[in-house]
Design an enzyme around this catalytic site. Structure first.
Site, PDB file in Angstrom:
ATOM      1  N   ARG A  78       0.842  -1.188   0.000  1.00 31.25           N
ATOM      2  CA  ARG A  78       0.000   0.000   0.000  1.00 31.25           C
ATOM      3  C   ARG A  78       0.875   1.235   0.000  1.00 31.25           C
ATOM      4  NH1 ARG A  78      -2.399   3.215   4.604  1.00 31.25           N
ATOM      5  NH2 ARG A  78      -3.801   4.678   3.534  1.00 31.25           N
ATOM      6  N   HIS A 122      -2.689  11.137   0.711  1.00 33.81           N
ATOM      7  CA  HIS A 122      -2.142  10.863   2.044  1.00 33.81           C
ATOM      8  C   HIS A 122      -1.470  12.135   2.549  1.00 33.81           C
ATOM      9  CE1 HIS A 122      -0.714   7.424   4.811  1.00 33.81           C
ATOM     10  NE2 HIS A 122      -0.379   8.542   5.402  1.00 33.81           N
ATOM     11  N   GLU A 167      -7.230   8.768   6.198  1.00 34.66           N
ATOM     12  CA  GLU A 167      -7.477   9.361   7.514  1.00 34.66           C
ATOM     13  C   GLU A 167      -7.959  10.819   7.454  1.00 34.66           C
ATOM     14  OE1 GLU A 167      -4.249   8.699  10.227  1.00 34.66           O
ATOM     15  OE2 GLU A 167      -4.594   6.543  10.168  1.00 34.66           O
ATOM     16  N   ASN A 292      -7.207   1.858   9.761  1.00 38.07           N
ATOM     17  CA  ASN A 292      -5.892   2.016  10.401  1.00 38.07           C
ATOM     18  C   ASN A 292      -6.085   1.942  11.905  1.00 38.07           C
ATOM     19  OD1 ASN A 292      -5.022   2.514   7.830  1.00 38.07           O
ATOM     20  ND2 ASN A 292      -4.530   4.677   8.135  1.00 38.07           N
ATOM     21  N   TYR A 294      -4.196   1.732  15.735  1.00 34.92           N
ATOM     22  CA  TYR A 294      -2.969   1.880  16.522  1.00 34.92           C
ATOM     23  C   TYR A 294      -3.193   1.638  18.000  1.00 34.92           C
ATOM     24  CZ  TYR A 294      -0.573   3.270  12.363  1.00 34.92           C
ATOM     25  OH  TYR A 294      -0.023   3.247  11.112  1.00 34.92           O
ATOM     26  N   GLU A 351      -3.384  -0.034   7.947  1.00 38.80           N
ATOM     27  CA  GLU A 351      -2.189   0.312   8.741  1.00 38.80           C
ATOM     28  C   GLU A 351      -2.333  -0.255  10.147  1.00 38.80           C
ATOM     29  OE1 GLU A 351      -1.025   4.444   8.994  1.00 38.80           O
ATOM     30  OE2 GLU A 351      -1.661   4.802   6.936  1.00 38.80           O
TER      31      GLU A 351
HETATM   32  N1  LIG Z   1      -3.748   9.815  20.213  1.00 38.39           N
HETATM   33  N2  LIG Z   1      -4.047   9.053  19.438  1.00 38.39           N
HETATM   34  N3  LIG Z   1      -4.447   8.272  18.780  1.00 38.39           N
HETATM   35  C1  LIG Z   1      -3.931   7.689  17.618  1.00 38.39           C
HETATM   36  C2  LIG Z   1      -4.372   8.521  16.435  1.00 38.39           C
HETATM   37  C3  LIG Z   1      -3.602   8.030  15.299  1.00 38.39           C
HETATM   38  C4  LIG Z   1      -3.633   9.082  14.238  1.00 38.39           C
HETATM   39  N4  LIG Z   1      -2.449   8.954  13.408  1.00 38.39           N
HETATM   40  C5  LIG Z   1      -2.358   7.974  12.568  1.00 38.39           C
HETATM   41  O1  LIG Z   1      -3.177   7.124  12.489  1.00 38.39           O
HETATM   42  C6  LIG Z   1      -1.146   7.948  11.662  1.00 38.39           C
HETATM   43  C7  LIG Z   1      -1.288   7.193  10.454  1.00 38.39           C
HETATM   44  C8  LIG Z   1      -0.808   7.805   9.156  1.00 38.39           C
HETATM   45  O2  LIG Z   1      -1.545   7.286   8.053  1.00 38.39           O
HETATM   46  C9  LIG Z   1       0.683   7.523   8.909  1.00 38.39           C
HETATM   47  O3  LIG Z   1       1.139   8.359   7.870  1.00 38.39           O
HETATM   48  C10 LIG Z   1       1.468   7.735  10.196  1.00 38.39           C
HETATM   49  O4  LIG Z   1       2.868   7.627   9.951  1.00 38.39           O
HETATM   50  C11 LIG Z   1       1.017   6.663  11.185  1.00 38.39           C
HETATM   51  C12 LIG Z   1       1.842   6.689  12.470  1.00 38.39           C
HETATM   52  O5  LIG Z   1       1.573   7.876  13.181  1.00 38.39           O
HETATM   53  C13 LIG Z   1      -0.441   6.771  11.483  1.00 38.39           C
END
Ligand SMILES: N=[N+]=NCCCCNC(=O)[C@@H]1[C@H]2[C@H](O)[C@@H](O)[C@H](O)[C@@H](CO)[C@@H]12
Length: 447
Positions: A78, A122, A167, A292, A294, A351
């Site tokens: 991706r 993105h 996102e 996604n 986390y 993700e």
């Molecule tokens: N508080 N809190 N909660 C968590 C909220 C998460 C929001 N950030 C993402 O999901 C970003 C997504 C992005 O696509 C990628 O470009 C980023 O590198 C990753 C890592 O950061 C993740």
């Protein structure tokens, strides 16, 4: 190896990256600047003044990186396309040099038996469009659909899984409400407008795909389950607001053609009323949800916390370097929530990953990253549990293939299953990459 964690046949195993975070060479071959090319030059906005000028140098090293994916046995990749490489002014003139780069990347992936999953946006908006208001200008729905159509005509067929936006919550919350991400605005009146225009642009791009494309298109959202810190009415109301704002704000309009009621409570006078025809555009059916994941948030009422009046409560648990609790059960819970709320749509985990301090690269060919190994294993098992509960999960893209530019955190946080030495550009697979390779090769049985 046990059969205990075998995934469905055809489950799509891959990894994920994004253009600005890995490519470098932001202005070569006719490309125009993006808002991130500008934002990283704004003093104080990015850790250590780090920029995407070189990053992982993927624009030049993509063949080696695809070879690395093949050696790991990955089945899919991706990635995102830098809009300003294709349309340097964001609209109008198409730049052949930009299309040629993604031609080379897609063809190299296909030659190596790796399926490309293409994300159109993105976060790296062409700066020329930001000069015209960017996501605050209602015309952006047409600009985005124009860009999307250029890409569909060139790549559809070789690319069979498309995503419109990555996102939208982060784009709005980071770029327009809190100002930590490009374009760095802090305005509660702008945030709902940006949200609505992102959703209209998504709908316009899906509509254009139905006219020109023959495969699948979806939306990628970050979802973070909210758990009440106590059973008090205040905390439960705070959870409802936080859940509406982060998790339902984008999927409800797409699936139901309406925003959650809590959004007007949250934004008050800053919450606009939108015409019904907008929601007909937004609710174009999609073929899958990109999810996604986390972390989760244990949430309490906090009168001072603007604008949600909700705040996270720290847990006695493992936290990643980005301050996110390691909570695999939240992934299972959210997949079940998606199943029940939206009618069990096909879902790709687009993700999932973790940033932990990685010890310096030892001699030899593998770097030990025990915390990331543990995170990966537990989250894949959480997905397997959801599949056993009937959730239609079709694939998993590990975030990220490479250590890369973590936006405002610069190169200080490493999410890669492959270590990158940013001085030499040397790639070194971590133990998590070796484990992931075995998991992919056994369709989960090595879990
Ligand atoms: N508080 N809190 N909660 C968590 C909220 C998460 C929001 N950030 C993402 O999901 C970003 C997504 C992005 O696509 C990628 O470009 C980023 O590198 C990753 C890592 O950061 C993740």
């Amino acid at each position: 190896m046990s059969q205990a964690f075998e995934f469905p046949q055809g489950f799509l195993w891959g990894s994920a990256t994004s253009a600005y975070q890995i490519e470098g060479s932001p202005l070569v071959d006719g490309a125009g600047p993006s808002i991130w090319h500008r934002f990283v030059r704004t003093p104080g906005m990015v850790h250590d003044g780090d920029t995407g000028d070189v990053a992982c140098d993927h624009y030049r090293r993509y063949k080696d990186d695809v070879r690395l994916m093949r050696e790991l046995g990955l089945k899919a990749y991706r990635f995102s396309v830098a809009w300003a490489r294709i349309l340097p002014e964001g609209k109008g003139r198409v730049n052949p040099g930009g299309l040629d780069f993604y031609d080379r990347l897609v063809d190299t992936l296909l030659e190596n038996g790796i399926e490309p999953l293409l994300t159109l946006y993105h976060w790296d908006l062409p700066a020329a469009l930001d000069d015209r208001g960017g996501w605050l200008n209602p015309d952006i729905a047409h600009w985005f659909a124009e860009y999307a159509s250029v890409m569909y005509r060139r790549f559809d067929g070789r690319v069979k899984k498309w995503a419109t936006l990555n996102e939208p919550w982060v784009v709005t919350d980071g770029g327009y409400l809190h100002g930590a991400l490009a374009p760095g605005h802090r305005n509660r009146f702008e945030a709902p407008i940006a949200t609505h225009h992102l959703l209209r642009a998504h709908g316009a791009a899906v509509q254009a795909y139905r006219a020109e494309g023959k495969h699948a298109i979806g939306l990628v959202v970050n979802l973070e389950p909210k758990y009440a810190a106590s059973d008090s009415a205040e905390d439960r109301a705070a959870v409802r607001r936080a859940d509406a704002y982060m998790n339902r704000q984008y999927l409800d309009p797409v699936f139901f053609g309406r925003y959650p009621d809590e959004l007007e409570e949250i934004f008050g006078e800053a919450w606009p009323q939108w015409p019904a025809e907008d929601f007909e555009l937004i609710r174009q059916p999609i073929d899958y949800v990109g999810f996604n994941y986390y972390t989760r948030s244990v949430t309490r009422h906090d009168e001072q916390a603007w604008p949600l009046k909700a705040a996270p409560v720290k847990q006695h648990a493992t936290y990643t370097e980005t301050g996110w609790e390691v909570f695999p059960q939240g992934l299972t819970d959210t997949l079940v929530w998606l199943r029940d709320r939206y009618g069990n749509p096909p879902v790709y985990i687009t993700e999932n990953g973790s940033a932990f301090y990685d010890p310096p690269v030892a001699d030899g060919d593998t770097l030990d990253d025990p915390l990331r190994v543990d995170y990966l294993r537990k989250h894949l098992r959480a997905i397997h549990a959801a599949i056993c509960m009937g959730c239609d999960v079709r694939g998993y893209m590990a975030w990220s293939l490479l250590d890369n530019l973590e936006w405002s955190l610069g190169f200080s946080k490493r999410f890669g299953i492959v270590h990158v030495d940013f001085q030499t550009q040397k790639r070194t697979p971590k133990r998590s990459a070796r484990l992931y390779s075995r998991i992919v090769g056994s369709n989960g049985r090595a879990l």
